[in-house]
Design an enzyme around this catalytic site. Structure first.
Site, PDB file in Angstrom:
ATOM      1  N   ASP A  50      33.068  39.560  35.367  1.00  0.00           N
ATOM      2  CA  ASP A  50      31.620  39.941  35.048  1.00  0.00           C
ATOM      3  C   ASP A  50      31.314  40.157  33.664  1.00  0.00           C
ATOM      4  O   ASP A  50      30.082  40.223  33.176  1.00  0.00           O
ATOM      5  CB  ASP A  50      31.274  41.242  35.918  1.00  0.00           C
ATOM      6  CG  ASP A  50      32.050  42.528  35.188  1.00  0.00           C
ATOM      7  OD1 ASP A  50      32.966  42.282  34.404  1.00  0.00           O
ATOM      8  OD2 ASP A  50      31.722  43.491  35.780  1.00  0.00           O
ATOM      9  N   SER A  51      32.164  39.711  32.756  1.00  0.00           N
ATOM     10  CA  SER A  51      32.008  39.616  31.218  1.00  0.00           C
ATOM     11  C   SER A  51      31.206  38.122  31.069  1.00  0.00           C
ATOM     12  O   SER A  51      30.436  38.157  29.990  1.00  0.00           O
ATOM     13  CB  SER A  51      33.342  39.340  30.660  1.00  0.00           C
ATOM     14  OG  SER A  51      34.249  38.221  31.350  1.00  0.00           O
ATOM     15  N   ASP A  89      35.352  39.173  39.996  1.00  0.00           N
ATOM     16  CA  ASP A  89      35.093  40.525  39.727  1.00  0.00           C
ATOM     17  C   ASP A  89      33.639  40.981  40.845  1.00  0.00           C
ATOM     18  O   ASP A  89      32.862  40.117  41.008  1.00  0.00           O
ATOM     19  CB  ASP A  89      34.510  40.642  38.522  1.00  0.00           C
ATOM     20  CG  ASP A  89      35.355  41.277  37.382  1.00  0.00           C
ATOM     21  OD1 ASP A  89      36.497  41.885  37.902  1.00  0.00           O
ATOM     22  OD2 ASP A  89      35.256  41.065  36.278  1.00  0.00           O
ATOM     23  N   LYS A 119      38.269  41.750  42.394  1.00  0.00           N
ATOM     24  CA  LYS A 119      38.624  42.855  41.393  1.00  0.00           C
ATOM     25  C   LYS A 119      37.617  43.965  41.345  1.00  0.00           C
ATOM     26  O   LYS A 119      36.496  43.610  41.410  1.00  0.00           O
ATOM     27  CB  LYS A 119      39.086  42.410  40.189  1.00  0.00           C
ATOM     28  CG  LYS A 119      39.588  43.380  39.027  1.00  0.00           C
ATOM     29  CD  LYS A 119      40.010  42.760  37.824  1.00  0.00           C
ATOM     30  CE  LYS A 119      38.990  42.485  36.819  1.00  0.00           C
ATOM     31  NZ  LYS A 119      38.020  43.622  36.423  1.00  0.00           N
ATOM     32  N   GLU A 121      36.802  47.736  39.604  1.00  0.00           N
ATOM     33  CA  GLU A 121      37.089  48.842  38.352  1.00  0.00           C
ATOM     34  C   GLU A 121      37.126  50.204  39.259  1.00  0.00           C
ATOM     35  O   GLU A 121      36.516  50.496  39.933  1.00  0.00           O
ATOM     36  CB  GLU A 121      36.302  49.012  37.385  1.00  0.00           C
ATOM     37  CG  GLU A 121      35.989  47.450  36.533  1.00  0.00           C
ATOM     38  CD  GLU A 121      35.183  47.680  35.383  1.00  0.00           C
ATOM     39  OE1 GLU A 121      34.775  48.598  35.156  1.00  0.00           O
ATOM     40  OE2 GLU A 121      34.806  46.504  34.912  1.00  0.00           O
ATOM     41  N   GLU A 188      43.294  47.926  30.813  1.00  0.00           N
ATOM     42  CA  GLU A 188      42.434  47.409  29.581  1.00  0.00           C
ATOM     43  C   GLU A 188      42.377  48.443  28.337  1.00  0.00           C
ATOM     44  O   GLU A 188      42.143  49.956  28.892  1.00  0.00           O
ATOM     45  CB  GLU A 188      41.001  46.915  30.186  1.00  0.00           C
ATOM     46  CG  GLU A 188      40.109  46.387  28.963  1.00  0.00           C
ATOM     47  CD  GLU A 188      38.824  45.728  29.232  1.00  0.00           C
ATOM     48  OE1 GLU A 188      38.171  45.463  28.382  1.00  0.00           O
ATOM     49  OE2 GLU A 188      38.554  45.837  30.507  1.00  0.00           O
TER      50      GLU A 188
END
Length: 270
Positions: A50-51, A89, A119, A121, A188
């Site tokens: 999602d970056s 993501d 993925k 978080e 991270e």
């Protein structure tokens, strides 16, 4: 008879999981087919992160990335690759509400993109959701430590584990996602001793980004390591300088157009 389709042998989540303590796992992000095709030759898995909201679309954070945008870029990366496992993501707001909501959106991502895993978080707080997804056939990569989607409550993009009193929380997060069935976990923005300790203590591979060389693998944002962003995080090693190269090429093109030296006779249909 069923229609026969091309058999593409991609890296699987099981193969990634089996690399714990073995040959380091190589990963990069990619958001489009042409860069994915290059990365595919060398990476074990490619993350459609999602970056992309910040790197590709100029957003201030990843919080504003919608699900449909992740699916669009995920499709492109899958189309451009043949070998690497593709992980997409899940964006902010698409999985936190409940395991049922997470399953619905994760299934949508996997069906529409053809990716091999998603993925999410979060550590212990997402363990129930990870277990729910895995039990229903959706492979999950976890992500703990500095979690960008939570940067607003974390006070920004801060390195995790500088205060040793916080270590038990991070270790508990890692153990929770491992026990819930995640096949790997991204660490991270984490101090090296903590990342090394987690890597040693859990049974699934750790993928470091700003963590430790002792992690079971590494990932970087492709544009960061290619020198395409004006600011480079400390943990990034720049392997190319595409930003200046692109600017030089664009400048020379603009000059040639103004001088009417482009196109020349070899570049024109007579």
């Amino acid at each position: 008879m069923s229609k026969q389709t091309k058999n593409i042998s991609r890296t699987t989540t099981t193969q990634i999981g089996s690399r714990k303590g073995g040959e380091p796992i190589v990963s990069l992000t990619s958001y489009h087919a042409h860069t994915a095709a290059i990365v595919d030759k060398y990476a074990d898995f490619i993350l459609v992160g999602d970056s992309l909201g910040m790197v590709m679309h100029g957003m201030d954070s990843t919080v504003g990335v919608p699900l449909d945008l992740m699916i669009m870029h995920g499709k492109a990366v899958v189309r451009g690759t043949e070998q690497a496992l593709i992980v997409v993501d899940m964006p902010f707001g698409s999985y936190e509400e409940s395991p049922n909501v997470a399953f619905r959106n994760a299934a949508k991502i996997m069906k529409e993109t053809g990716c091999g895993a998603i993925k999410i978080e979060g550590g212990a707080r997402m363990a129930e959701t990870i277990r729910f997804l895995v039990e229903r056939g959706i492979p999950v990569m976890a992500h703990i430590g500095l979690t960008p989607q939570s940067s607003n409550v974390m006070g920004g993009f801060k390195t995790q584990g500088r205060d040793k009193e916080t270590w038990p929380t991070h270790i508990a997060d890692a153990q929770a996602v491992s026990e819930a069935g995640a096949f790997a976990v991204v660490l991270e923005g984490m101090v090296e001793p903590l990342a090394a300790k987690i890597t040693k203590e859990i049974t699934i591979p750790t993928i470091g980004i700003g963590a430790s060389a002792t992690c079971d693998g590494q990932i970087l944002v492709l544009e960061d390591m290619l020198g395409m962003n004006p600011w480079t995080p400390k943990f990034v090693r720049v392997y190319g300088q595409l930003g200046p190269m692109i600017e030089d090429a664009v400048q020379r093109y603009a000059n040639d157009v103004k001088l009417r030296s482009f196109p020349n006779s070899d570049e024109t249909y007579s």
